[in-house]
Motif scaffolding. Structure first.
Motif, PDB file in Angstrom:
ATOM      1  N   ILE A   6      -1.177   1.212  10.232  1.00  0.00           N
ATOM      2  CA  ILE A   6      -1.337  -0.365   9.864  1.00  0.00           C
ATOM      3  C   ILE A   6       0.020  -0.537   8.317  1.00  0.00           C
ATOM      4  O   ILE A   6      -0.415   0.341   7.165  1.00  0.00           O
ATOM      5  N   PHE A   7       1.575  -0.176   8.502  1.00  0.00           N
ATOM      6  CA  PHE A   7       1.945  -1.071   6.895  1.00  0.00           C
ATOM      7  C   PHE A   7       2.891  -2.168   6.693  1.00  0.00           C
ATOM      8  O   PHE A   7       3.136  -3.164   7.429  1.00  0.00           O
ATOM      9  N   ASP A   8       2.390  -2.595   5.218  1.00  0.00           N
ATOM     10  CA  ASP A   8       3.238  -3.780   5.061  1.00  0.00           C
ATOM     11  C   ASP A   8       3.890  -3.511   4.370  1.00  0.00           C
ATOM     12  O   ASP A   8       4.725  -2.837   3.836  1.00  0.00           O
ATOM     13  N   LEU A   9       5.395  -3.755   5.108  1.00  0.00           N
ATOM     14  CA  LEU A   9       6.824  -4.028   4.811  1.00  0.00           C
ATOM     15  C   LEU A   9       7.053  -5.125   3.525  1.00  0.00           C
ATOM     16  O   LEU A   9       7.778  -4.437   2.434  1.00  0.00           O
ATOM     17  N   ASP A  10       6.909  -6.431   4.064  1.00  0.00           N
ATOM     18  CA  ASP A  10       7.025  -7.365   2.953  1.00  0.00           C
ATOM     19  C   ASP A  10       6.696  -7.082   2.035  1.00  0.00           C
ATOM     20  O   ASP A  10       5.568  -7.071   1.120  1.00  0.00           O
ATOM     21  N   VAL A  12       6.924  -4.311  -0.107  1.00  0.00           N
ATOM     22  CA  VAL A  12       6.785  -3.174  -0.260  1.00  0.00           C
ATOM     23  C   VAL A  12       8.122  -1.965  -0.280  1.00  0.00           C
ATOM     24  O   VAL A  12       8.344  -1.643  -0.680  1.00  0.00           O
ATOM     25  N   HIS A  20      12.346 -16.468   1.378  1.00  0.00           N
ATOM     26  CA  HIS A  20      10.724 -17.289   2.165  1.00  0.00           C
ATOM     27  C   HIS A  20      11.090 -17.815   1.425  1.00  0.00           C
ATOM     28  O   HIS A  20      10.320 -19.731   1.153  1.00  0.00           O
ATOM     29  N   GLY A  46       1.745 -14.601  -2.038  1.00  0.00           N
ATOM     30  CA  GLY A  46       0.429 -14.494  -0.747  1.00  0.00           C
ATOM     31  C   GLY A  46      -0.171 -14.600  -0.008  1.00  0.00           C
ATOM     32  O   GLY A  46      -1.421 -14.431   0.706  1.00  0.00           O
ATOM     33  N   LYS A  48      -1.470 -17.868   2.843  1.00  0.00           N
ATOM     34  CA  LYS A  48      -0.538 -18.076   4.531  1.00  0.00           C
ATOM     35  C   LYS A  48       0.054 -19.148   4.461  1.00  0.00           C
ATOM     36  O   LYS A  48      -0.654 -20.436   3.464  1.00  0.00           O
TER      37      LYS A  48
END
Length: 90
Positions: A6-10, A12, A20, A46, A48
């Motif tokens: 699992i890789f968080d692109l947003d 990073v 946004h 961060g 939701k």
């Protein structure tokens, strides 16, 4: 054995904060809610989508959250063409 990653692109690899913020700003205007730019920092901390909607619009039904969330996502997709990689990634 490794079976997945699992890789968080947003935030990073890509910097989507501006997209946004612009999408949220346009969404809030569409529902008659003016949110000062300095308060929009809340949306990139961060949080939701549900938390963001309730923070700015008060208590909402789950149905309304889904509806508003879909509208905001459509706006974000339009702004996502402007997303760039984080400096130093390439």
């Amino acid at each position: 054995m490794l079976t997945g990653i699992i890789f968080d692109l947003d935030g990073v690899v890509v910097d989507s904060h501006a997209a946004h913020i612009e999408a949220w700003k346009e969404f809030f205007q569409s529902v008659g809610k003016e949110v000062p730019d300095e308060e929009l920092a809340f949306v990139v901390e961060g949080r939701k989508r549900e938390e963001i909607l309730r923070h700015f619009l008060g208590e909402l039904t789950e149905e309304r959250i889904k509806e508003y969330g879909a509208r905001k996502e459509a706006l974000f997709r339009a702004y996502s063409r402007e997303i760039k990689t984080v400096p130093g990634v390439v």
